[in-house]
Design an enzyme around this catalytic site. Structure first.
Site, mmCIF file in Angstrom:
data_model
loop_
_atom_site.group_PDB
_atom_site.id
_atom_site.type_symbol
_atom_site.label_atom_id
_atom_site.label_comp_id
_atom_site.label_asym_id
_atom_site.label_seq_id
_atom_site.Cartn_x
_atom_site.Cartn_y
_atom_site.Cartn_z
ATOM 1 N N ASN A 14 0.846 -1.190 0.000
ATOM 2 C CA ASN A 14 0.000 0.000 0.000
ATOM 3 C C ASN A 14 0.892 1.254 0.000
ATOM 4 O OD1 ASN A 14 -1.593 2.186 0.830
ATOM 5 N ND2 ASN A 14 -3.073 0.825 1.815
ATOM 6 N N TYR A 24 -11.412 4.338 3.108
ATOM 7 C CA TYR A 24 -12.696 4.814 3.635
ATOM 8 C C TYR A 24 -12.655 6.272 4.097
ATOM 9 C CZ TYR A 24 -13.529 -0.213 3.653
ATOM 10 O OH TYR A 24 -13.658 -1.525 3.271
ATOM 11 N N ARG A 51 -2.969 5.801 12.404
ATOM 12 C CA ARG A 51 -1.579 5.465 12.045
ATOM 13 C C ARG A 51 -0.610 6.454 12.694
ATOM 14 N NH1 ARG A 51 -2.769 4.833 7.277
ATOM 15 N NH2 ARG A 51 -3.468 2.693 7.561
ATOM 16 N N ASP A 101 -0.946 -3.444 10.007
ATOM 17 C CA ASP A 101 -2.262 -3.938 9.622
ATOM 18 C C ASP A 101 -3.292 -3.006 10.240
ATOM 19 O OD1 ASP A 101 -3.494 -6.085 8.062
ATOM 20 O OD2 ASP A 101 -4.583 -6.527 9.906
HETATM 21 P P1 ITT Z 1 -0.708 -4.150 3.046
HETATM 22 O O1 ITT Z 1 -1.410 -5.308 3.708
HETATM 23 O O2 ITT Z 1 0.083 -4.550 1.843
HETATM 24 O O3 ITT Z 1 0.107 -3.326 4.031
HETATM 25 P P2 ITT Z 1 -3.411 -3.162 2.646
HETATM 26 O O4 ITT Z 1 -3.985 -1.929 2.034
HETATM 27 O O5 ITT Z 1 -3.914 -4.496 2.160
HETATM 28 O O6 ITT Z 1 -1.813 -3.105 2.497
HETATM 29 P P3 ITT Z 1 -4.379 -3.822 5.289
HETATM 30 O O7 ITT Z 1 -4.375 -5.280 5.018
HETATM 31 O O8 ITT Z 1 -3.802 -3.330 6.594
HETATM 32 O O9 ITT Z 1 -3.572 -3.011 4.172
HETATM 33 O O10 ITT Z 1 -5.855 -3.280 5.109
HETATM 34 C C1 ITT Z 1 -6.210 -2.046 5.626
HETATM 35 C C2 ITT Z 1 -7.508 -1.596 4.985
HETATM 36 O O11 ITT Z 1 -8.222 -0.820 5.940
HETATM 37 C C3 ITT Z 1 -7.225 -0.693 3.800
HETATM 38 O O12 ITT Z 1 -7.208 -1.395 2.587
HETATM 39 C C4 ITT Z 1 -8.374 0.295 3.887
HETATM 40 O O13 ITT Z 1 -9.507 -0.287 3.274
HETATM 41 C C5 ITT Z 1 -8.637 0.386 5.380
HETATM 42 N N1 ITT Z 1 -7.820 1.474 5.967
HETATM 43 C C6 ITT Z 1 -6.793 1.346 6.848
HETATM 44 N N2 ITT Z 1 -6.250 2.533 7.140
HETATM 45 C C7 ITT Z 1 -6.925 3.436 6.424
HETATM 46 C C8 ITT Z 1 -6.820 4.835 6.290
HETATM 47 O O14 ITT Z 1 -5.885 5.524 6.909
HETATM 48 N N3 ITT Z 1 -7.660 5.435 5.481
HETATM 49 C C9 ITT Z 1 -8.614 4.742 4.822
HETATM 50 N N4 ITT Z 1 -8.785 3.423 4.871
HETATM 51 C C10 ITT Z 1 -7.948 2.756 5.678
#
Ligand code: ITT
Length: 188
Positions: free
Chosen positions: A9, A144, A171, A64
């Site tokens: 990400n 989101y 974060r 995560d």
């Molecule tokens: P990695 O696992 O490769 O790090 P990912 O995007 O798949 O990347 P996650 O498995 O941690 O990351 O999923 C987190 C999800 O939660 C992300 O895809 C968003 O849908 C949501 N999310 C987390 N933090 C967010 C933020 O700061 N703003 C908006 N949505 C967020």
């Protein structure tokens, strides 16, 4: 300090670069990340950080995160990334599930795990509470953010912008806690 961020990400890498001053964050590009099979944010963050160690020596970081909606019993939670394709489809699905629902309370959770070159593990947790807006607003952030209004604010995170996020987001809080844990080790 140089650390490998084990994430696909790009938004996370950009945010953490700002949130961890003094650390150089380098994203690990790999097409064979292990599946996120952990039962908690912490376990999934550990899986990502441990995977990085099999590739590159030095500090590795895994993160995560997820969005927990009270009226949905905490869903999508650790399944947030797999709930629906990121962006407009995920937002539309969530707003659809909440149609006619008055209780809009929600929270974002972030768990960061850093593993030192000697294998010692550090972690930091961050939460920001708020509510799900009735429709998307704003263009900054990701995921989101256009439908999440933090407590004490009237605008969504996507309207409040990256500078708000850098000070107040889940974060930002997990990064602060992680930094403090690593600094304590340095001064022990
Ligand atoms: P990695 O696992 O490769 O790090 P990912 O995007 O798949 O990347 P996650 O498995 O941690 O990351 O999923 C987190 C999800 O939660 C992300 O895809 C968003 O849908 C949501 N999310 C987390 N933090 C967010 C933020 O700061 N703003 C908006 N949505 C967020």
């Amino acid at each position: 300090m140089r650390a490998i961020l084990c994430s696909r990400n790009a938004h996370k890498a950009r945010e953490l670069e700002v949130l961890l001053p003094g650390w150089t964050i380098e994203p690990l590009a790999a097409d064979d990340y292990p599946p996120e099979t952990g039962g908690s944010y912490y376990e999934n963050a550990s899986i990502k950080a441990a995977f990085g160690r099999t590739r590159i020596p030095g500090w590795t970081i895994g993160e995560d995160s997820g969005l927990e909606v009270a009226a949905l019993g905490g869903r999508p939670g650790i399944e947030s990334a797999r709930y629906a394709p990121e962006g407009a489809p995920a937002i539309a699905k969530l707003l659809g599930e909440l149609e006619g629902v008055e209780d809009r309370r929600a929270q974002y959770v972030s768990e960061l795990v850093a593993i030192a070159p000697d294998g010692e593990e550090f972690r930091g947790t961050g939460v920001v509470t708020g509510r799900i807006a009735m429709e998307p607003r704003g263009s900054e952030g990701f995921g989101y953010d256009p439908i999440f209004t933090p407590d004490g604010e009237e605008q969504t995170i996507a309207q409040l912008g990256d500078s708000w996020k850098a000070r107040n987001s889940h974060r930002a809080r997990s990064a602060q806690a992680l930094r403090e844990a690593v600094d304590r080790r340095g001064s022990a």
